[in-house]
Motif scaffolding. Structure first.
Motif, PDB file in Angstrom:
ATOM      1  N   ALA A  52       0.697  -1.320   0.177  1.00 34.72           N
ATOM      2  CA  ALA A  52       0.129   0.168  -0.002  1.00 34.72           C
ATOM      3  C   ALA A  52       0.846   1.365   0.401  1.00 34.72           C
ATOM      4  N   PHE A  53       0.505   2.369  -0.746  1.00 32.86           N
ATOM      5  CA  PHE A  53       1.397   3.345  -0.666  1.00 32.86           C
ATOM      6  C   PHE A  53       0.288   4.555   0.071  1.00 32.86           C
ATOM      7  N   SER A  54       1.234   5.172   0.862  1.00 34.18           N
ATOM      8  CA  SER A  54       0.726   6.188   1.737  1.00 34.18           C
ATOM      9  C   SER A  54       0.725   7.609   1.122  1.00 34.18           C
ATOM     10  N   PRO A 105      -8.989   2.094   1.808  1.00 34.20           N
ATOM     11  CA  PRO A 105      -8.340   1.217   2.945  1.00 34.20           C
ATOM     12  C   PRO A 105      -9.111   0.243   3.205  1.00 34.20           C
ATOM     13  N   ASP A 106     -10.529   0.243   2.858  1.00 35.47           N
ATOM     14  CA  ASP A 106     -11.661  -0.856   3.239  1.00 35.47           C
ATOM     15  C   ASP A 106     -11.509  -1.945   2.390  1.00 35.47           C
ATOM     16  N   ASN A 107     -10.964  -1.735   1.083  1.00 33.77           N
ATOM     17  CA  ASN A 107     -10.508  -2.744   0.134  1.00 33.77           C
ATOM     18  C   ASN A 107     -11.621  -2.655  -0.867  1.00 33.77           C
ATOM     19  N   SER A 108     -12.587  -1.575  -0.754  1.00 31.76           N
ATOM     20  CA  SER A 108     -13.473  -1.287  -2.036  1.00 31.76           C
ATOM     21  C   SER A 108     -12.626  -0.645  -3.190  1.00 31.76           C
ATOM     22  N   THR A 109     -13.325  -0.659  -4.350  1.00 33.92           N
ATOM     23  CA  THR A 109     -12.518  -0.266  -5.461  1.00 33.92           C
ATOM     24  C   THR A 109     -12.783   1.167  -5.710  1.00 33.92           C
ATOM     25  N   ILE A 110     -11.642   1.811  -5.891  1.00 37.98           N
ATOM     26  CA  ILE A 110     -11.583   3.285  -6.502  1.00 37.98           C
ATOM     27  C   ILE A 110     -11.702   3.090  -8.087  1.00 37.98           C
ATOM     28  N   LEU A 111     -10.784   2.741  -8.486  1.00 31.27           N
ATOM     29  CA  LEU A 111     -10.401   2.617  -9.954  1.00 31.27           C
ATOM     30  C   LEU A 111      -9.730   1.610 -10.344  1.00 31.27           C
ATOM     31  N   LEU A 151     -10.777   9.210 -12.506  1.00 32.97           N
ATOM     32  CA  LEU A 151     -12.256   9.950 -12.101  1.00 32.97           C
ATOM     33  C   LEU A 151     -12.035  10.574 -11.023  1.00 32.97           C
ATOM     34  N   CYS A 152     -13.214  11.300 -10.759  1.00 33.28           N
ATOM     35  CA  CYS A 152     -12.964  12.459  -9.423  1.00 33.28           C
ATOM     36  C   CYS A 152     -14.252  11.917  -8.415  1.00 33.28           C
ATOM     37  N   LEU A 153     -13.887  11.935  -7.225  1.00 37.48           N
ATOM     38  CA  LEU A 153     -14.486  11.351  -6.241  1.00 37.48           C
ATOM     39  C   LEU A 153     -15.144  12.710  -5.452  1.00 37.48           C
ATOM     40  N   SER A 154     -16.363  12.786  -5.088  1.00 42.44           N
ATOM     41  CA  SER A 154     -16.645  14.089  -4.561  1.00 42.44           C
ATOM     42  C   SER A 154     -18.091  13.723  -3.630  1.00 42.44           C
ATOM     43  N   SER A 155     -18.239  12.255  -3.364  1.00 39.70           N
ATOM     44  CA  SER A 155     -19.306  12.097  -2.191  1.00 39.70           C
ATOM     45  C   SER A 155     -18.842  12.454  -0.753  1.00 39.70           C
ATOM     46  N   ASN A 156     -19.555  12.623  -0.107  1.00 39.84           N
ATOM     47  CA  ASN A 156     -19.123  13.340   1.353  1.00 39.84           C
ATOM     48  C   ASN A 156     -18.365  12.322   2.298  1.00 39.84           C
ATOM     49  N   ALA A 157     -18.691  10.937   1.834  1.00 39.48           N
ATOM     50  CA  ALA A 157     -17.930   9.858   2.477  1.00 39.48           C
ATOM     51  C   ALA A 157     -16.567   9.940   1.797  1.00 39.48           C
ATOM     52  N   ASP A 158     -16.208   9.912   0.794  1.00 37.79           N
ATOM     53  CA  ASP A 158     -15.068   9.920   0.202  1.00 37.79           C
ATOM     54  C   ASP A 158     -14.070  11.318   0.543  1.00 37.79           C
ATOM     55  N   ILE A 168      -3.062   8.696   4.029  1.00 41.40           N
ATOM     56  CA  ILE A 168      -4.059   7.664   3.771  1.00 41.40           C
ATOM     57  C   ILE A 168      -3.160   6.614   2.856  1.00 41.40           C
ATOM     58  N   ALA A 169      -3.310   5.376   3.537  1.00 35.27           N
ATOM     59  CA  ALA A 169      -2.518   4.255   2.775  1.00 35.27           C
ATOM     60  C   ALA A 169      -3.565   3.411   1.859  1.00 35.27           C
ATOM     61  N   LEU A 170      -3.471   3.750   0.425  1.00 34.77           N
ATOM     62  CA  LEU A 170      -4.256   3.085  -0.726  1.00 34.77           C
ATOM     63  C   LEU A 170      -3.755   1.740  -1.027  1.00 34.77           C
ATOM     64  N   PRO A 171      -4.361   0.554  -0.676  1.00 33.99           N
ATOM     65  CA  PRO A 171      -3.958  -0.684  -1.250  1.00 33.99           C
ATOM     66  C   PRO A 171      -4.136  -0.684  -2.734  1.00 33.99           C
TER      67      PRO A 171
END
Length: 222
Positions: A52-54, A105-111, A151-158, A168-171
């Motif tokens: 994972a890269f931080s 970080p929760d392993n859900s897909t970004i892209l 892509l661009c993320l804009s949800s409140n959660a993201d 933030i470490a992204l796997p």
């Protein structure tokens, strides 16, 4: 040049203040960070995880994050070898591909990106040498495939996920999906790598007060 009347001077000041507030509302900026996910070992038909890269989180005083834009530039590298052991000629088609996935970080897909390249070869009946060469076989020692997407993320959660102190470490992971048809024996080596660009777009957090209308301003100086 005659001095403005006091009421007119006040009107000009209010107009200047209103224009200044409108200008501040339009201010926006961005900052980018890059992460490298190094070449994996051979995937051997399966999946391997990158370290994972931080990345730094967004943490600029007085500024609010409006979107997080992500670009994944992924690649595959390796080799293709095959042999036709049959007593008749064959056409060998190789699909050299795999999927590289960037995750939260929760392993859900970004892209995810899927680099792809293909080869097609007409080979003779088995030439008597199991050398993955000659007239009945072929070896490609340096195979590469790349693909990029964003892509661009804009949800409140993201936005909350990427905001705050620290990092933030992204796997990320790579899946081998290479395949072939037509060969009796083959070996396809697939390794994966990626570069990720993370861009934070932000603006002033303060919401300017709505300027008064012309009618309301004039009514104050009648």
């Amino acid at each position: 040049m005659p001095l403005l009347k006091r009421c007119n001077r006040g009107l000009v000041a209010l107009l200047a203040l209103s224009l200044g507030l409108l200008a501040s509302e339009a201010r926006a900026a961005s900052v980018s960070y890059f992460g490298t996910y190094p070449l994996t070992q051979y995937l051997n038909g399966g999946t391997r995880n990158f370290p994972a890269f931080s990345f730094p989180k967004f943490d600029v005083h007085g500024q609010c994050l409006t979107s997080v834009c992500v670009t994944v530039d992924g690649g595959l590298a390796g080799f293709i070898s095959f042999e036709n052991f049959q007593p008749t000629p064959a056409t060998v088609n190789v699909t050299y591909t795999g999927t590289i996935t960037l995750k939260r970080p929760d392993n859900s897909t970004i892209l995810a990106v899927q680099p792809l390249t293909t080869t097609t070869d007409n080979v003779t009946a088995y030439d008597g040498g199991a050398d993955y060469g000659g007239t009945s076989g072929k070896t490609y020692p340096n195979v590469n495939a790349t693909e990029a997407d964003s892509l661009c993320l804009s949800s409140n959660a993201d936005l909350a996920l990427f905001t705050g102190a620290g990092t933030i470490a992204l796997p990320a992971s790579a899946l081998d999906q290479a395949s072939q048809t037509g060969a009796s024996g083959w070996s396809i080596g697939v390794q994966a790598y990626a570069t990720v660009k993370l861009t934070y777009n932000y603006q002033d957090c303060t919401t300017p007060a709505e300027p008064k209308s012309w009618g309301r301003i004039k009514s104050n100086y009648r």
